[in-house]
Write an enzyme that holds these catalytic residues in place. Structure first.
Site, short mmCIF file in Angstrom:
data_model
loop_
_atom_site.label_atom_id
_atom_site.label_comp_id
_atom_site.label_asym_id
_atom_site.label_seq_id
_atom_site.Cartn_x
_atom_site.Cartn_y
_atom_site.Cartn_z
CB SER A 1 -0.96 -0.03 1.19
OG SER A 1 -1.87 1.06 1.14
CG HIS B 1 -4.17 -0.85 -0.75
ND1 HIS B 1 -3.95 -0.73 0.61
CD2 HIS B 1 -4.71 -2.07 -0.93
CE1 HIS B 1 -4.36 -1.83 1.21
NE2 HIS B 1 -4.81 -2.67 0.30
CG ASP C 1 -5.72 -5.35 2.76
OD1 ASP C 1 -6.33 -6.39 3.08
OD2 ASP C 1 -5.58 -4.96 1.60
#
Length: 348
Positions: A161, A188, A281
């Site tokens: 991310s 992401h 995540d």
């Protein structure tokens, strides 16, 4: 949310002020006219979120992002008038830890609320990341993995991310042309940047880097990158598919969703890798992979732009190895019993 605006154009600052005024829970705490001022103001009063322009005098948004994330880290959303013309700068800033990017809202004719919607939606998502509010039960139960005795093919599943582009470039640079595993990356990033990011990563890799398309099968020596705001998952037959569910999951595309699906359905060995990023995540998915006997790696704190996702994985004891980013490619080569490419430890 306490929000700072970094932009040298008064018209853009006014547009951002008007958009934020639509949501009473948001408050502008300060405004800076260039990156140098932003670095100083963050040291004086760190906001929850910085709306960062890219092109400014004295110090641009890329360098400001780098310094803020190094000295007084906080959430940074890039806001630019021309995303297409600034793709390289966007990836550079995201490599330093910026979370996402959105067009600068424009004042003038039309409905202000409609024009403000993309920016406010991004802010809402980041607010959930800051609060780490992941809906309970967002990921459905997965079926048991097949017997390890029947496994032959190898998959490297990577999640990243904030700070991911630079980390991924470093990792991919260290993989040799004869790398024996398929590689699938869930980063992401908004879907409008996925194709550009695949091309950019391809400049750092001897392996071909492509966006993952519906129905693709991960192939040895090929890197596939999740390409939409829906979640990428593995389906029966080793084919990739996109799914909008879980719809209320804050991370899109979700690393956890892909890791869990691979754990359940990939008929060979998996090495799971979790890189820099805000939130949690991928931590549960990495834990599931380790619990099924797969090798797992988390990036260490010192080399992370944002030590969130790997930290959550380490707390769960999900990682077999905790490594600096430059050591991950050599470790993958060792785990897969091949020799790493000379010089693969160089930074991006």
């Amino acid at each position: 949310m306490k929000i700072a605006i970094v932009n040298d154009l008064p018209m853009a600052v006014e547009a951002l002020r008007r958009v934020l005024a639509l949501r009473p829970e948001h408050r502008v705490v300060w405004v800076a006219g260039n990156g140098a001022q932003a670095v100083q103001r963050c040291a004086e009063l760190r906001p929850d979120l910085v709306l960062m322009d890219l092109l400014m005098p004295e110090m641009d948004g890329v360098e400001a992002t780098r310094l803020i994330m190094a000295e007084t880290p906080c959430a940074i959303l890039l806001v630019t008038a021309d995303m297409g013309a600034n793709t390289a700068r966007i990836f550079d800033a995201m490599g330093h830890g910026a979370l996402d990017v959105v067009d600068t809202p424009v004042l003038g004719g039309g409905d202000l609320r409609a024009g403000a919607a993309p920016l406010l939606a991004k802010i809402e998502i980041i607010g959930k990341l800051i609060g780490d509010s992941v809906p309970a039960g967002a990921i459905a139960a997965r079926s048991a993995a097949v017997s390890r005795g029947t496994r032959a093919r190898q998959l490297v599943a990577i999640g990243a991310s904030a700070g991911g582009p630079a980390a991924l470039a470093t990792l991919l640079r260290g993989l040799p042309a004869d790398f024996p595993a398929a590689v699938v990356i869930v980063q992401h990033v908004d879907e409008q940047f996925a194709a550009g990011m695949a091309q950019w990563l391809g400049q750092h890799s001897v392996l071909p880097v492509q966006v993952a398309r519906e129905g693709d099968r991960p192939a040895r020596g090929t890197v596939l990158l999740a390409a939409t705001n829906d979640h990428l998952r593995l389906e029966p037959g080793e084919r990739l598919a996109y799914t909008p569910v879980p719809r209320d999951y804050v991370y899109r595309p979700s690393v956890d969703v892909f890791f869990h699906s691979a754990c359940a359905l990939w008929p060979g060995d998996i090495v799971g890798v979790l890189l820099t990023g805000m939130g949690r995540d991928g931590a549960l998915g990495l834990k599931a992979l380790r619990d099924q006997g797969h090798h797992t790696i988390a990036q260490d704190q010192a080399s992370c732009a944002v030590y969130g996702m790997p930290k959550a994985a380490v707390a769960l004891d999900a990682a077999v190895d905790i490594l600096p980013i430059h050591a991950i490619a050599p470790r993958l080569c060792a785990v897969l019993s091949i020799q790493p490419k000379p010089g693969g430890h160089d930074g991006p």
